[in-house]
Scaffold this active site. Structure first.
Site, PDB file in Angstrom:
ATOM      1  N   SER A 185      43.615  -4.977  18.760  1.00  0.00           N
ATOM      2  CA  SER A 185      43.268  -5.156  17.480  1.00  0.00           C
ATOM      3  C   SER A 185      42.587  -3.730  17.159  1.00  0.00           C
ATOM      4  O   SER A 185      41.833  -3.319  17.707  1.00  0.00           O
ATOM      5  CB  SER A 185      42.780  -6.091  16.756  1.00  0.00           C
ATOM      6  OG  SER A 185      43.011  -6.426  15.301  1.00  0.00           O
ATOM      7  N   GLU A 186      43.220  -2.939  16.239  1.00  0.00           N
ATOM      8  CA  GLU A 186      42.813  -1.543  15.997  1.00  0.00           C
ATOM      9  C   GLU A 186      41.222  -1.202  15.483  1.00  0.00           C
ATOM     10  O   GLU A 186      40.747  -0.155  15.591  1.00  0.00           O
ATOM     11  CB  GLU A 186      43.623  -0.676  15.086  1.00  0.00           C
ATOM     12  CG  GLU A 186      43.737  -1.056  13.702  1.00  0.00           C
ATOM     13  CD  GLU A 186      45.086  -2.005  13.381  1.00  0.00           C
ATOM     14  OE1 GLU A 186      45.294  -2.792  14.616  1.00  0.00           O
ATOM     15  OE2 GLU A 186      45.379  -2.030  12.581  1.00  0.00           O
ATOM     16  N   ASN A 187      40.775  -2.332  14.826  1.00  0.00           N
ATOM     17  CA  ASN A 187      39.312  -2.310  14.582  1.00  0.00           C
ATOM     18  C   ASN A 187      38.377  -2.250  16.006  1.00  0.00           C
ATOM     19  O   ASN A 187      37.145  -2.166  15.780  1.00  0.00           O
ATOM     20  CB  ASN A 187      38.862  -3.442  13.640  1.00  0.00           C
ATOM     21  CG  ASN A 187      39.112  -4.765  14.107  1.00  0.00           C
ATOM     22  OD1 ASN A 187      40.218  -4.976  14.632  1.00  0.00           O
ATOM     23  ND2 ASN A 187      38.429  -5.764  13.901  1.00  0.00           N
TER      24      ASN A 187
END
Lengths: 233, 220
Positions: B46-48
């Site tokens: 997840s890109e966070n």
């Protein structure tokens, strides 16, 4: 050891002025510098340009500075969850620049790494690329993006020590490390401020050299934006 | 019958390969995680800032410091790692993440995608979508074949502002699985159970290649 500790948020934000460019760490409401945001609000400074992945929600996070009309321009990648933001944007009271999230992160990192600009494939062929230099590397088009320049960066960490070393928890790390690197003056608020020597030097996420002022936040609400759970049987 | 959202996710899950790191967008793509084929190991990014993302937490275990890119509370599986946003997009741009699955408003026959902005409406932003589509070697779009007005979302050229150009490799809709060949357009590979080739032709505005018998999808 060079001591970076300041007594509280009010002292930590000293020196901010109207019209400055400020960075705020966090992703959504996760890992946002709650105490510094409240202190910036109290100073009443206006016409701010704020660099932050998101713009908070109504009544929390950067939503608090929108409420008081202290923000003139937002530079973000996603700004969906805020009615007051939408109202100010549509009425053109607020200027908004939307940029790809990876480019936002790298423009912060570059600023903190002494790199004035870089090429990225993100946004090529879209309106993000308008007016930007295009160069091909390995046959693939890239656009030129520049490092940010922010007078202050406000970040939030889980733990920090007197020397300004920071440790983050979970996905609350997000933009905080590279914004810490980028700020001309970086202000870190931590949930727990510990004496130097307490944190393992092997486990420091941001070395204290990047942090100019550190304090333990008086209160952390740590609001959850989307509470998703599996019900217990 | 056209697939529902879960059906689309189930069909996309068949594309997963052992050892892949995968980024799932918000909406239908998130559901793909519910249908990982048995016997293969996948890690979700997840890109966070997490690799090894697990399911939603048990009620009462939710942690404000542990969310996905949709801002939902999640868990971390054994072997997970956390990292900052620059590192996250470093692994995306450097193609360490093998597959990106995301939704779209429009896809063109040359693989362009539009999924972030409708002129005249409140624009929320592109988030990480432009970085993901510009770099991923393998992009699957999950979407309905037509919009609410019944108009095709599979076009010769996108009419909405683009998110990326010539990047989409495959599209799975409620009606069909299609591959994109930049030279030839949408290549029809499979149709949803009970959906006719004629219906897919009628609902595809861009160039559509139909060769031979088109098999029905086989869902678990």
């Amino acid at each position: 050891m060079i001591r970076k500790v300041v007594p509280n948020a009010q002292v930590a934000v000293e020196g901010i002025q109207d019209g400055m460019t400020l960075m705020f760490g966090g992703f959504g409401l996760c890992g946002i510098p709650e105490n510094s945001i409240a202190a910036v609000r109290s100073t009443g400074v206006k016409n701010l340009t704020c660099i932050s992945n998101n713009a908070g929600v109504d009544g929390f996070g950067l939503g608090l500075l929108l409420e008081t009309r202290q923000i003139k321009k937002m530079i973000s990648s996603y700004v969906g969850e805020n009615d007051e933001f939408e109202r100010q944007m549509l009425s053109r009271e607020l200027d908004v620049e939307l940029i790809p999230q990876g480019t936002l992160a790298e423009r912060c990192r570059a600023a903190g790494a002494g790199i004035p600009a870089f090429y990225t494939p993100a946004g090529y062929g879209t309106e993000v690329a308008e007016g930007k230099e295009v160069r091909h590397f390995n046959g693939k088009p890239h656009i030129l993006e520049h490092a940010f320049d922010a007078q202050f960066a406000f970040v939030k960490a889980w733990k920090g020590d007197e020397a300004g070393n920071l440790v983050f928890k979970g996905t609350a790390r997000n933009f905080n490390p590279m914004m810490a690197m980028a700020g001309r003056i970086t202000v870190a608020e931590v949930e727990e401020l510990v004496p130097a020597g307490t944190l393992d030097p092997n486990s420091i996420h941001v070395p204290g050299i990047f942090v100019h002022r550190i304090y333990q936040g008086a209160h952390f609400e740590k609001r959850i934006e989307q509470r998703t759970v599996r019900p217990r049987a | 019958m056209a697939l529902d959202k879960n059906g689309i996710a189930q069909r996309i899950a068949q594309e997963l390969q052992d050892g892949w790191y995968v980024n799932l967008g918000i909406g239908i793509p998130t559901l793909v995680a519910n249908y990982i084929p048995k016997g293969i190991d996948i890690e979700f990014q997840s890109e966070n800032g997490i690799l090894g993302m697990g399911p939603f937490p048990w009620e009462g275990d939710e942690d404000a410091d542990l969310i996905n890119a949709g801002k939902q509370t999640i868990t971390a599986l054994a072997g997970a790692s956390f990292f900052d946003s620059a590192t996250s997009f470093a692994m995306i741009r450097a193609q360490k993440v093998q597959l990106t699955v995301l939704g779209a408003m429009e896809v063109s026959e040359s693989g362009d995608i539009a999924n972030w902005k409708i002129p005249g409406k409140m624009v929320k932003g592109m988030g990480g979508a432009m970085d993901l589509v510009a770099s991923a070697e393998n992009i699957i779009v999950a979407m309905q074949h037509t919009n609410r007005a019944g108009e095709s979302k599979m076009l010769s050229e996108c009419s909405l502002p683009l998110t990326g150009v010539a990047c989409v490799k495959k599209v799975v809709t409620d009606l069909a699985v299609l591959e994109i060949d930049p030279e030839r357009g949408f290549i029809l590979l499979e149709r949803a159970p009970g959906v006719s080739v004629e219906e897919i032709i009628a609902k595809t505005a861009g160039r559509l290649v139909v060769e031979g018998d088109i098999p029905e999808m086989v869902l678990g």
